[in-house]
Scaffold this active site. Sequence first.
Site, short mmCIF file in Angstrom:
data_model
loop_
_atom_site.label_atom_id
_atom_site.label_comp_id
_atom_site.label_asym_id
_atom_site.label_seq_id
_atom_site.Cartn_x
_atom_site.Cartn_y
_atom_site.Cartn_z
N HIS A 1 20.56 49.99 -13.89
CA HIS A 1 21.70 51.41 -14.88
C HIS A 1 22.74 50.60 -15.26
O HIS A 1 23.82 50.82 -16.37
CB HIS A 1 22.10 52.15 -13.60
CG HIS A 1 21.73 53.40 -13.44
ND1 HIS A 1 21.26 54.59 -12.87
CD2 HIS A 1 20.45 53.57 -14.05
CE1 HIS A 1 20.23 55.10 -13.07
NE2 HIS A 1 19.40 55.09 -13.79
N HIS B 1 23.77 51.49 -5.31
CA HIS B 1 23.93 49.88 -5.53
C HIS B 1 24.80 48.80 -4.25
O HIS B 1 26.18 49.76 -3.78
CB HIS B 1 24.05 49.24 -6.65
CG HIS B 1 22.64 49.78 -7.10
ND1 HIS B 1 21.52 48.80 -7.01
CD2 HIS B 1 22.06 50.65 -7.96
CE1 HIS B 1 21.10 49.34 -8.06
NE2 HIS B 1 21.00 50.80 -8.68
#
Length: 262
Positions: A155, A214
């Site tokens: 992303h 993340h």
Amino acid sequence: MEHLERCAWVLRGTLVRAAVRRYLPWALAASMLAGSLLKELSPLPESYLSNKRNVLNVYFVKVAWAWTFCLLLPFIALTNYHLTGKAGLVLRRLSTLLVGTAIWYVCTAIFSNVEHYTGSCYQSPALEGVRNEPLSKQQCHGQGGFWHGFDISGHSFLLTFCALMIVEEMAVLHEVKTDRSHCLHVAITALVVALGFLTFIWVWMFLCTAVYFHNLSQKVFGTLFGLLGWYGTYGFWYLKSFSPGLPPQSCSSNLKQDSYKR
């Protein structure tokens, strides 16, 4: 139509400025670092946006390149042909989308391989009970296991690359002048609004990735790949004669204008 034109005018004034092209890469990098530090030091409470099944993530981010490709294709074709009148030059400029597709494909393949070769299959989310038999991520999940490897943020990569690419291509609007009664004006206005809102979605979801998902190193690598993909094309290769070239800034076919050089 009046509301659409007003919206397009605001978006043009916001995204088409040279300062946006100059500073957006730095702003994305800084916000990624700030969001990551916030996530590590003072995590935000869970919200709708922290759920991977939220509407923006499922229907936009997961197919971000498809959205970007499908909207930039008619935008580049219409604006570049309007300014140059040369089909060959338009096809040359449209090849930027093929280059972007190649960058997307290669980078996501790299990320997938990195996660595979650095990962292991565990029996629980707590990373307990390593399964020693050779498994892929798909096989691991299929057997009820939990795969853990170095998962570079796709992303962070894709949203960075897509947002910067759209802003670069929208710079052509400095030169586009159309008759309000012409159908071309309606088409370009609608595309400007769509691309403008898409850019804001990409930036917003990039920020959500920074604060919710993340770890820092995974987002650093993802963002770095996005920045390199953008700079390697618009900041370097597209300035060369043997390339898809930059968006035209005037009615001439010269695609290498000083205002695009950094």
